[in-house]
Motif scaffolding. Structure first.
Motif, PDB file in Angstrom:
ATOM      1  N   ALA A 187      34.235  83.274  14.066  1.00  0.00           N
ATOM      2  CA  ALA A 187      33.062  82.547  14.564  1.00  0.00           C
ATOM      3  C   ALA A 187      33.253  82.159  16.029  1.00  0.00           C
ATOM      4  O   ALA A 187      34.328  81.697  16.425  1.00  0.00           O
ATOM      5  CB  ALA A 187      32.821  81.297  13.725  1.00  0.00           C
ATOM      6  N   SER A 188      32.213  82.360  16.834  1.00  0.00           N
ATOM      7  CA  SER A 188      32.270  81.991  18.248  1.00  0.00           C
ATOM      8  C   SER A 188      32.133  80.481  18.406  1.00  0.00           C
ATOM      9  O   SER A 188      31.241  79.857  17.824  1.00  0.00           O
ATOM     10  CB  SER A 188      31.147  82.691  19.027  1.00  0.00           C
ATOM     11  OG  SER A 188      31.094  82.195  20.360  1.00  0.00           O
ATOM     12  N   HIS A 189      32.998  79.922  19.218  1.00  0.00           N
ATOM     13  CA  HIS A 189      32.981  78.476  19.437  1.00  0.00           C
ATOM     14  C   HIS A 189      32.284  78.105  20.746  1.00  0.00           C
ATOM     15  O   HIS A 189      32.269  76.940  21.142  1.00  0.00           O
ATOM     16  CB  HIS A 189      34.412  77.939  19.482  1.00  0.00           C
ATOM     17  CG  HIS A 189      35.202  78.488  20.626  1.00  0.00           C
ATOM     18  ND1 HIS A 189      35.691  79.771  20.643  1.00  0.00           N
ATOM     19  CD2 HIS A 189      35.572  77.937  21.812  1.00  0.00           C
ATOM     20  CE1 HIS A 189      36.334  79.997  21.780  1.00  0.00           C
ATOM     21  NE2 HIS A 189      36.267  78.891  22.510  1.00  0.00           N
ATOM     22  N   GLU A 190      31.684  79.071  21.430  1.00  0.00           N
ATOM     23  CA  GLU A 190      31.162  78.820  22.776  1.00  0.00           C
ATOM     24  C   GLU A 190      30.054  77.763  22.813  1.00  0.00           C
ATOM     25  O   GLU A 190      30.011  76.930  23.718  1.00  0.00           O
ATOM     26  CB  GLU A 190      30.669  80.126  23.394  1.00  0.00           C
ATOM     27  CG  GLU A 190      31.809  81.065  23.773  1.00  0.00           C
ATOM     28  CD  GLU A 190      31.325  82.311  24.482  1.00  0.00           C
ATOM     29  OE1 GLU A 190      31.963  82.694  25.484  1.00  0.00           O
ATOM     30  OE2 GLU A 190      30.310  82.894  24.046  1.00  0.00           O
ATOM     31  N   MET A 191      29.153  77.789  21.839  1.00  0.00           N
ATOM     32  CA  MET A 191      28.095  76.777  21.846  1.00  0.00           C
ATOM     33  C   MET A 191      28.656  75.382  21.597  1.00  0.00           C
ATOM     34  O   MET A 191      28.233  74.409  22.230  1.00  0.00           O
ATOM     35  CB  MET A 191      27.035  77.115  20.796  1.00  0.00           C
ATOM     36  CG  MET A 191      26.139  78.266  21.170  1.00  0.00           C
ATOM     37  SD  MET A 191      24.758  78.429  20.009  1.00  0.00           S
ATOM     38  CE  MET A 191      24.013  79.955  20.612  1.00  0.00           C
ATOM     39  N   MET A 192      29.603  75.282  20.680  1.00  0.00           N
ATOM     40  CA  MET A 192      30.204  73.983  20.405  1.00  0.00           C
ATOM     41  C   MET A 192      30.974  73.469  21.617  1.00  0.00           C
ATOM     42  O   MET A 192      30.875  72.284  21.982  1.00  0.00           O
ATOM     43  CB  MET A 192      31.133  74.073  19.191  1.00  0.00           C
ATOM     44  CG  MET A 192      31.848  72.769  18.844  1.00  0.00           C
ATOM     45  SD  MET A 192      30.724  71.382  18.542  1.00  0.00           S
ATOM     46  CE  MET A 192      30.054  71.842  16.948  1.00  0.00           C
ATOM     47  N   LEU A 193      31.707  74.341  22.257  1.00  0.00           N
ATOM     48  CA  LEU A 193      32.466  73.942  23.436  1.00  0.00           C
ATOM     49  C   LEU A 193      31.526  73.494  24.547  1.00  0.00           C
ATOM     50  O   LEU A 193      31.780  72.500  25.235  1.00  0.00           O
ATOM     51  CB  LEU A 193      33.338  75.103  23.915  1.00  0.00           C
ATOM     52  CG  LEU A 193      34.208  74.833  25.147  1.00  0.00           C
ATOM     53  CD1 LEU A 193      35.172  73.689  24.884  1.00  0.00           C
ATOM     54  CD2 LEU A 193      34.974  76.091  25.547  1.00  0.00           C
ATOM     55  N   THR A 194      30.426  74.214  24.723  1.00  0.00           N
ATOM     56  CA  THR A 194      29.439  73.823  25.726  1.00  0.00           C
ATOM     57  C   THR A 194      28.892  72.443  25.423  1.00  0.00           C
ATOM     58  O   THR A 194      28.790  71.589  26.314  1.00  0.00           O
ATOM     59  CB  THR A 194      28.280  74.834  25.764  1.00  0.00           C
ATOM     60  OG1 THR A 194      28.777  76.117  26.140  1.00  0.00           O
ATOM     61  CG2 THR A 194      27.212  74.402  26.767  1.00  0.00           C
ATOM     62  N   ALA A 195      28.521  72.210  24.169  1.00  0.00           N
ATOM     63  CA  ALA A 195      27.975  70.905  23.791  1.00  0.00           C
ATOM     64  C   ALA A 195      28.981  69.792  24.069  1.00  0.00           C
ATOM     65  O   ALA A 195      28.621  68.728  24.589  1.00  0.00           O
ATOM     66  CB  ALA A 195      27.584  70.916  22.314  1.00  0.00           C
ATOM     67  N   MET A 196      30.242  70.023  23.725  1.00  0.00           N
ATOM     68  CA  MET A 196      31.274  69.008  23.954  1.00  0.00           C
ATOM     69  C   MET A 196      31.434  68.712  25.441  1.00  0.00           C
ATOM     70  O   MET A 196      31.491  67.551  25.861  1.00  0.00           O
ATOM     71  CB  MET A 196      32.604  69.477  23.375  1.00  0.00           C
ATOM     72  CG  MET A 196      32.698  69.449  21.871  1.00  0.00           C
ATOM     73  SD  MET A 196      34.375  69.940  21.339  1.00  0.00           S
ATOM     74  CE  MET A 196      34.229  69.761  19.564  1.00  0.00           C
ATOM     75  N   ARG A 197      31.515  69.757  26.243  1.00  0.00           N
ATOM     76  CA  ARG A 197      31.737  69.564  27.679  1.00  0.00           C
ATOM     77  C   ARG A 197      30.536  68.927  28.359  1.00  0.00           C
ATOM     78  O   ARG A 197      30.687  68.076  29.232  1.00  0.00           O
ATOM     79  CB  ARG A 197      32.104  70.900  28.323  1.00  0.00           C
ATOM     80  CG  ARG A 197      33.516  71.349  27.961  1.00  0.00           C
ATOM     81  CD  ARG A 197      33.892  72.675  28.579  1.00  0.00           C
ATOM     82  NE  ARG A 197      35.334  72.903  28.461  1.00  0.00           N
ATOM     83  CZ  ARG A 197      35.932  74.037  28.765  1.00  0.00           C
ATOM     84  NH1 ARG A 197      35.227  75.068  29.181  1.00  0.00           N
ATOM     85  NH2 ARG A 197      37.250  74.161  28.641  1.00  0.00           N
ATOM     86  N   GLN A 198      29.341  69.344  27.971  1.00  0.00           N
ATOM     87  CA  GLN A 198      28.155  68.724  28.552  1.00  0.00           C
ATOM     88  C   GLN A 198      28.069  67.253  28.151  1.00  0.00           C
ATOM     89  O   GLN A 198      27.769  66.383  28.983  1.00  0.00           O
ATOM     90  CB  GLN A 198      26.889  69.471  28.100  1.00  0.00           C
ATOM     91  CG  GLN A 198      26.756  70.890  28.609  1.00  0.00           C
ATOM     92  CD  GLN A 198      26.488  70.973  30.112  1.00  0.00           C
ATOM     93  OE1 GLN A 198      26.582  69.993  30.840  1.00  0.00           O
ATOM     94  NE2 GLN A 198      26.168  72.168  30.574  1.00  0.00           N
ATOM     95  N   ALA A 199      28.325  66.967  26.881  1.00  0.00           N
ATOM     96  CA  ALA A 199      28.254  65.587  26.404  1.00  0.00           C
ATOM     97  C   ALA A 199      29.247  64.701  27.146  1.00  0.00           C
ATOM     98  O   ALA A 199      28.921  63.577  27.549  1.00  0.00           O
ATOM     99  CB  ALA A 199      28.522  65.536  24.901  1.00  0.00           C
ATOM    100  N   ALA A 200      30.454  65.199  27.328  1.00  0.00           N
ATOM    101  CA  ALA A 200      31.487  64.422  28.016  1.00  0.00           C
ATOM    102  C   ALA A 200      31.109  64.163  29.465  1.00  0.00           C
ATOM    103  O   ALA A 200      31.259  63.046  29.978  1.00  0.00           O
ATOM    104  CB  ALA A 200      32.825  65.161  27.937  1.00  0.00           C
TER     105      ALA A 200
END
Length: 329
Positions: free
Chosen positions: A301-314
């Protein structure tokens, strides 16, 4: 104690790929430099993901976010026992997991409203499981005139004035006050996130923004916002505004309806994008993909969307604006 924002991430339905993409994102380590990441969900499902991926990370169950999310070698899971692990049925929806997802979202919301969490992220949920648990209506959604769906994909950022409404009804719903409220919310939220004087462009409803609705239902709302000092242009031709945003002329587009914004976003870049609800008391983000039952347990599974959400949120919670390299590993 660290002054970094606490970013709470709900794994999503533990029967899907949510735990996997959350673990993959945290395993990179970089999130701990931006924030204090805390996972909300079932400790056992997170441990299963760590084991499946062969990672040397410790999974620790916590019941308080105080002091959590500080060690890159440890994934802290806020777990108050909302789900008995025996109900985790990989690649198959069930009511217990749907009920747990709703409970985890509620826990994140309570902590965010109490100021203990600065941003929340909803992992991929399963509609069938939520409906089995009779919790579907409790999941965060948009309410016309109060909250707005906001999609982010690289330089293209799109706020939706209306969401899941039949196109025939959109013409009747759009009104100057509705447009003004959205522009006020965009301006205030962007400013709070570290983007002073955000440049907003409003998409027209009709071709080239030449229509009665553009003139009488959209333009007056834009003029009111502009009179209050909001940096807004429009209504402008909807076939051009998204390209202008991509090219850096504007910080965000206000689209009039669901597909007007979604088609542009998904055409420009689907991988690595994320979504959030604008107008809430705190930052609330989510991923744009589902539970992907067909690839559960395969580790692909690609984690790119989750990583983007985490980084943007932070970044946004820290008042640093949008993260320009959100999907970089």
């Amino acid at each position: 104690m660290s002054n970094k924002p606490v970013v709470a991430t709900m794994t999503g339905d533990p029967c899907g790929i949510g735990p996997e993409v959350v673990v993959k994102s945290l395993a990179l380590g970089g999130m701990y430099e931006q924030c204090r990441p805390v996972v909300f969900g079932c400790t056992e499902s997170v441990q299963q993901a760590v084991d499946m991926l062969g990672l040397k990370l410790k999974v620790r169950r916590v019941s308080d976010v105080e002091g959590a999310g500080l060690d890159p070698a440890v994934i802290d899971v806020y777990d108050t026992g909302q789900l008995d692990p025996k109900f985790i049925t990989p690649a198959k929806a069930n009511a217990e997991c749907g009920r747990a997802c709703a409970a985890w979202l509620k826990e994140m919301d309570a902590l965010a409203l109490a100021g203990k969490v600065q941003a929340t992220i909803m992992g991929p949920i399963n509609t069938d499981a939520l409906k089995m648990a009779d919790k579907f209506d409790q999941v965060v959604s948009v309410e016309v005139g109060k909250t707005y769906l906001f999609l982010i994909t690289g330089p293209l950022r799109v706020v939706h004035l209306t969401d899941h409404i039949p196109l025939r009804q959109v013409c009747d719903i759009i009104a100057p006050d509705l447009v003004y409220k959205a522009l006020r919310t965009i301006h205030d939220d962007f400013t709070r996130w570290g983007i002073p004087n955000p440049r907003i462009v409003v998409a027209g409803l009709n071709a080239h923004a030449y229509g009665e609705e553009d003139k009488t239902q959209i333009a007056p709302g834009v003029e009111r916002a502009r009179a209050e000092g909001i940096n807004v242009t429009g209504p402008a031709s909807p076939d051009s505004v998204f390209r202008w945003c991509i090219d850096g002329e504007y910080d965000v587009v206000l689209a009039m309806y669901h597909d007007q914004g979604h088609i542009a976003v998904k055409t420009w870049g689907f991988v690595g994008n994320c979504a959030m609800i604008l107008g809430t008391p705190y930052i609330h983000m989510s991923v744009a993909h589902g539970t992907a039952f067909d690839i559960v347990g395969k580790g692909i599974a690609s984690h790119e969307m989750m990583l983007t959400a985490m980084r943007q949120a932070a970044n946004l919670a820290s008042g640093k604006g949008f993260h320009k390299d959100a999907v970089a590993a």
